[in-house]
Every structure is written in C-alpha cells, then in structure tokens.
Design a protein around this motif. Structure first.
Motif: not given
Length: 237
Positions: A114-115, A117-118, A122
């Motif tokens: 997930p980090p 993908q985030e 951004k």
C-alpha cells in the motif's frame, strides 16, 4: 520535448549497474554499452529483447511521458520536482522479484504494498498541473477500445491508463517474450539480478527523465534523493 517522472535507483547502486549492463545503456549519461558478457542468447536476440526498455532507461513509471502544458516552463517543473522529492520520505518495497507483467519480464513487488500505491498516486496528482492534454493521436495510440472502463477513465483524466487502482509497479527488463521462450529468458536474467531478486528495494530517489524528440532515447535530466532538503543535498558526498 517530453518529460516523465520515474523511480530510478541512484547511479552508483548495484541494481543500476546490473540493469545498465543488461540493457546496454546508461540513462544517467546516455552512454550505449557493450552487450553483456557471458550471454547464453545470441546477441541479435538480446538486442531485440532489450530494444524498447533500453530506449526508456531503467525505471519504474510513475508519471508517464507528457508534454508541458501551455504556460508552464521547465524551470517551474524542476522546482516542483525538487520540492516534491525533498518533502517525500523514502521507504522500501519489502521484497522485489524478477517476474513477469504480462509477456514482459520486470523487477516487480512480490506482493501488493500500500505505501507504494500511495506514493505513485501522489506523484501522478502532484505533476498533473504540468501535463498538456493528450492529442487525439496520443489517445488513439493507447488503443482505448482495448482498455477497461477504469483504464479509459484514467487515460482521459490523468493521461495514462495504468495509474491509481490500475497502477502496477514494474522496472522493465525485456520487451514481450513468447511463452515458450520465457524460461530461457528467466534463466538469463536470474544470475544477473541474483543480489536483488527476493531482496528489499529502497524507494529513495526520484528521476526527471526527458525525451528531446519523439522516438529518441530518454535520459535522466535530474535525480534527487527523497526526504533530503536542498541545502542538505549540497553537503552530500
């Protein structure tokens, strides 16, 4: 001229050296390198395998190639790029592997992270104000009739189908490989990237690539470490 925001490891890392040696090109310098040593494949076959990733340089796409929006300048883009890198903390993919994304071989995460993908989302959002709208020809080149509804929406909204929920991190190592040839290609890649296959992959820098004219090789225009303010960068060795 087109620009792109990619992840690329620093020029002095073992991964960069291994990838440049395999691809036959250094995107930091633009230098074309000799064919890798101890190839088990015929050189002509290797050239065909790496032709497309060689042109783009070793990278993972975050903000796909774009023309500058009217009224924006390269200086503004570089300033935004440096500010984004300085304000973004580095992290790592827990485990990266040599795998396949469709018919292509690439360095990919072992499992969703997930980090990552985030972070990718951004980047897409932060540099959208600099992207000129796609032309009809650009849209047609993406063959929207073959895309899913979500991918078509991304294409029109962000200029690239494979962002946000459709994003799949990959650092491309080959062009498309026919299924019966894939095991041999994997055997060629495996020892060359053994130090990185199954290991963590630090996401600790960001690269601004440029393509000076359509179809020419992409080169790295700027590379910045993540999370390091400009005044501290000047003190780095």
């Amino acid at each position: 001229m087109r620009y792109a925001i990619y992840f690329a490891p620093a020029p002095d890392t073992g991964l960069t050296r291994a990838a440049n040696h395999w691809l036959g090109r250094d995107a930091f310098t633009g230098e074309i390198l000799d064919a890798p040593s101890q190839l088990s494949l015929p050189q002509e076959q290797w050239r065909e395998l790496v032709a497309e990733p060689q042109r783009y340089g070793f990278h993972a796409t975050l903000k796909a190639p774009f023309n500058l929006r009217e009224g924006r300048t390269e200086v503004e883009l570089i300033d935004a790029f440096e500010a984004f890198a300085a304000s973004t903390e580095p992290f790592e993919i827990p485990q990266a592997i040599i795998g396949q994304l469709g018919p292509f071989f690439a360095l990919v995460p072992h499992s969703p992270h997930p980090p990552l993908q985030e972070f990718a989302a951004k980047v897409v959002e932060a540099f959208e104000p600099f992207r000129a709208p796609l032309s009809d020809a650009d849209i047609a080149r993406r063959k929207p009739e073959r895309l899913s509804e979500a991918q078509r929406t991304n294409l029109h909204t962000w200029g690239y189908p494979y962002v946000m929920d459709e994003f799949r991190f990959h650092m491309t190592l080959t062009g498309p490989v026919e299924a019966e040839f894939a095991p041999r290609v994997h055997d060629e890649l495996s020892p060359r990237f053994s130090a990185h296959d199954g290991a963590p992959l630090p996401i600790d820098g960001l690269a601004l690539f440029i393509e000076r004219n359509r179809g020419e090789p992409f080169t790295i225009h700027r590379w910045q470490p993540l999370g390091v303010p400009q005044h501290q960068r000047k003190m780095l060795p």
